[in-house]
Structures are given as C-alpha cells and as structure tokens.
Design a protein around this motif. Structure first.
Motif, PDB file in Angstrom:
ATOM      1  N   GLY A 209       0.815  -1.217   0.000  1.00  0.00           N
ATOM      2  CA  GLY A 209       0.000   0.000   0.000  1.00  0.00           C
ATOM      3  C   GLY A 209       0.841   1.256   0.000  1.00  0.00           C
ATOM      4  N   ILE A 210       2.015   1.194   0.634  1.00  0.00           N
ATOM      5  CA  ILE A 210       2.933   2.334   0.596  1.00  0.00           C
ATOM      6  C   ILE A 210       3.405   2.555  -0.837  1.00  0.00           C
ATOM      7  N   PHE A 211       3.763   1.479  -1.528  1.00  0.00           N
ATOM      8  CA  PHE A 211       4.131   1.581  -2.944  1.00  0.00           C
ATOM      9  C   PHE A 211       2.980   2.205  -3.733  1.00  0.00           C
ATOM     10  N   ALA A 212       1.756   1.724  -3.489  1.00  0.00           N
ATOM     11  CA  ALA A 212       0.599   2.217  -4.236  1.00  0.00           C
ATOM     12  C   ALA A 212       0.403   3.715  -4.049  1.00  0.00           C
ATOM     13  N   ARG A 213       0.494   4.174  -2.812  1.00  0.00           N
ATOM     14  CA  ARG A 213       0.314   5.597  -2.543  1.00  0.00           C
ATOM     15  C   ARG A 213       1.381   6.438  -3.241  1.00  0.00           C
TER      16      ARG A 213
ATOM     17  N   LYS B 211      -1.358  12.631   1.163  1.00  0.00           N
ATOM     18  CA  LYS B 211      -2.347  11.873   0.392  1.00  0.00           C
ATOM     19  C   LYS B 211      -2.098  11.990  -1.106  1.00  0.00           C
ATOM     20  N   PRO B 212      -2.216  10.894  -1.842  1.00  0.00           N
ATOM     21  CA  PRO B 212      -2.148  10.985  -3.303  1.00  0.00           C
ATOM     22  C   PRO B 212      -3.293  11.844  -3.846  1.00  0.00           C
TER      23      PRO B 212
ATOM     24  N   HIS C 207      -4.944   9.965   9.524  1.00  0.00           N
ATOM     25  CA  HIS C 207      -5.739  11.101   9.981  1.00  0.00           C
ATOM     26  C   HIS C 207      -6.472  11.726   8.800  1.00  0.00           C
ATOM     27  N   PRO C 208      -7.546  12.473   9.057  1.00  0.00           N
ATOM     28  CA  PRO C 208      -8.205  13.206   7.965  1.00  0.00           C
ATOM     29  C   PRO C 208      -7.184  14.067   7.215  1.00  0.00           C
TER      30      PRO C 208
END
Length: 260
Positions: A142-146, A199-200, A223-224
């Motif tokens: 998921g880190i890669f994806a972001r 955030k992406p 977080h938001p």
C-alpha cells in the motif's frame, strides 16, 4: 545452457559483510516513543497462516457480479510474493474484475529500480486497457501504491491500502526489524524520496483493523487529510490478503470507483 561466470556472483566475504550489516540494522533499539500492537495480537497472526489449509474445509463464498468492472493491480506486503494475494485475485475475477500482478515478484522493499519498473508497469496497463487502474496494496504494498499514485495520478482510478503504515512514525509496527533486515536500510531512511503521510491526488481509502498484530491501527487508519476515508475491519494483518471480510471490503471499494 551456458553457466554464469563465477565473477557474476558476490564473493563469500562480501555476502557475509552484507548479512552482518543487515543483522546490525535489525538489532538497533526501537525509538522509545514508538509502539507496535500488543503481543497478544501478534500471536493472533500465527493462526492466520493456517487459512490456506483450512479454507477448503469451510463454506465458500462468492462476491456479487459487478456492474462496474475495474482493472486492479494487487501489490503484496513485505517479504511476500503475489501468490499470497491469489485468493483475493480469484474472487475479484469471478466477480467480473480484471486483476493484474505488480510485476516485481517478492516485495523486498523500495528502490529506485523497483519504482521505475512499477511506474512502467502501471503505464503499460493504462495504455493496454485505456482505463485508469485501481491500486490495491497490502501493508508495504500500500505504501508503494500511494507513492506511485502521487507520480502518476493520470493512470490511477483509486488507491486502497490494507493495513499500510503511512501515518505517524514508521516504527509503530512489529515488523520494522524484519523490514530493515530484508530491505537493507532503516525504515525511516528509504533509498527513494517519499513523504508517506501526504495523500495521493486520487481517491484514497485506508482499510485498517483493531486486531492487526503487525501495524499500529492509527498508523494504518491515518488522519483526515492523509486519506479520503478509513474503513475499519476485524481481520488480522495477514488476513487482509485472504479473509472474506477484507475481500468483500475491497470489492465494495471497486464498486464505488467511478468508471474510467
């Protein structure tokens, strides 16, 4: 078949030195302010390894057939191969989605070469299907994806992370020593430029679980402003890749993805 010249293999002394360096990385103390999940939750992860064995003994499940088919790239977690996400891929395919592997084999951590290859793979899928791709990443995947979505938002329809530690200190987990052993660098000093909590510029959803024995829930939920939505599940960390609950949650996010 011609054999490789001996000069192409690292010398034993070099291998030993590298192994010693990585072992030293894995033995450094954790920063005092960082905390991973409780030991009892970590023990709970062990039972999840039996999932592929007991799965045939349990009642099967099927996802509803999709009216909104997506192209999905599945990115595996630290030290795992895409085969660990095969059950998820099969269920999503049965529902009418098209799933694709990330093309890098085992996930042994980030490098400039890995990111370049992954960017090429994403661009190739986008060109082949003329569709934006949904990135579904488990843990480190998921880190890669972001990060990839930050570089190529025009190729990404959505990012779904599953127990991925993108928020707070990167030491807030029970796998940072293993990470440093496999990746060969400190978890807070990757060999690529990355700002994990940003955030992406595409819709980004974080799946997290209070039963996660590897990644601290706050780190995976964020977080938001660090993600668009956070969705709580009740699976273990390993269960994100193969539990019916997690697979259904991913399928629901695919249904909510805007076409194109």
């Amino acid at each position: 078949m011609a054999s490789l010249p001996l000069s192409s293999f690292p010398a034993p002394a070099a291998l030993l030195a590298e192994a010693s360096r990585r072992a030293a990385l894995a033995s450094v103390p954790r920063p005092p302010e960082a905390r991973g999940p409780a030991a009892r939750l970590l023990l709970g992860e062990l039972a999840t390894f039996a999932a592929p064995v007991v799965r045939p003994l349990r009642q099967s499940f099927a996802l509803p057939h999709t009216e909104n088919p997506q192209i999905v790239m599945l990115l595996p977690g630290l030290g795992t191969h895409p085969v660990r996400m095969r059950f998820m891929a099969e269920k999503l395919e049965e529902a009418g989605h098209r799933t694709k592997r990330w093309g890098l084999g085992f996930n042994l951590g980030p490098s400039e070469e890995n990111f370049a290859a992954l960017r090429g793979r994403l661009a190739q899928l986008h060109a082949r299907y003329d569709r934006r791709v949904v990135l579904v990443g488990w843990s480190l995947g998921g880190i890669f994806a972001r990060e990839i979505a930050k570089h190529q938002p025009e190729h990404v329809a959505k990012v779904v992370t599953m127990g991925s530690p993108f928020s707070g200190t990167p030491y807030a987990n029970n796998a940072w020593r293993l990470y440093q052993l496999l990746a060969g660098h400190a978890v807070d000093r990757p060999p690529v430029e990355a700002q994990l909590s940003i955030k992406p510029p595409v819709e980004t959803v974080a799946l997290w679980s209070p039963r996660d024995g590897i990644i601290a829930p706050r780190s995976a939920a964020g977080h938001p402003g660090e993600r668009d939505r956070a969705v709580a599940l009740r699976c273990t960390h390993i269960g994100f890749s193969n539990s019916p609950e997690a697979i259904r949650a991913v399928a629901e996010e695919l249904e909510r993805t805007r076409p194109g």
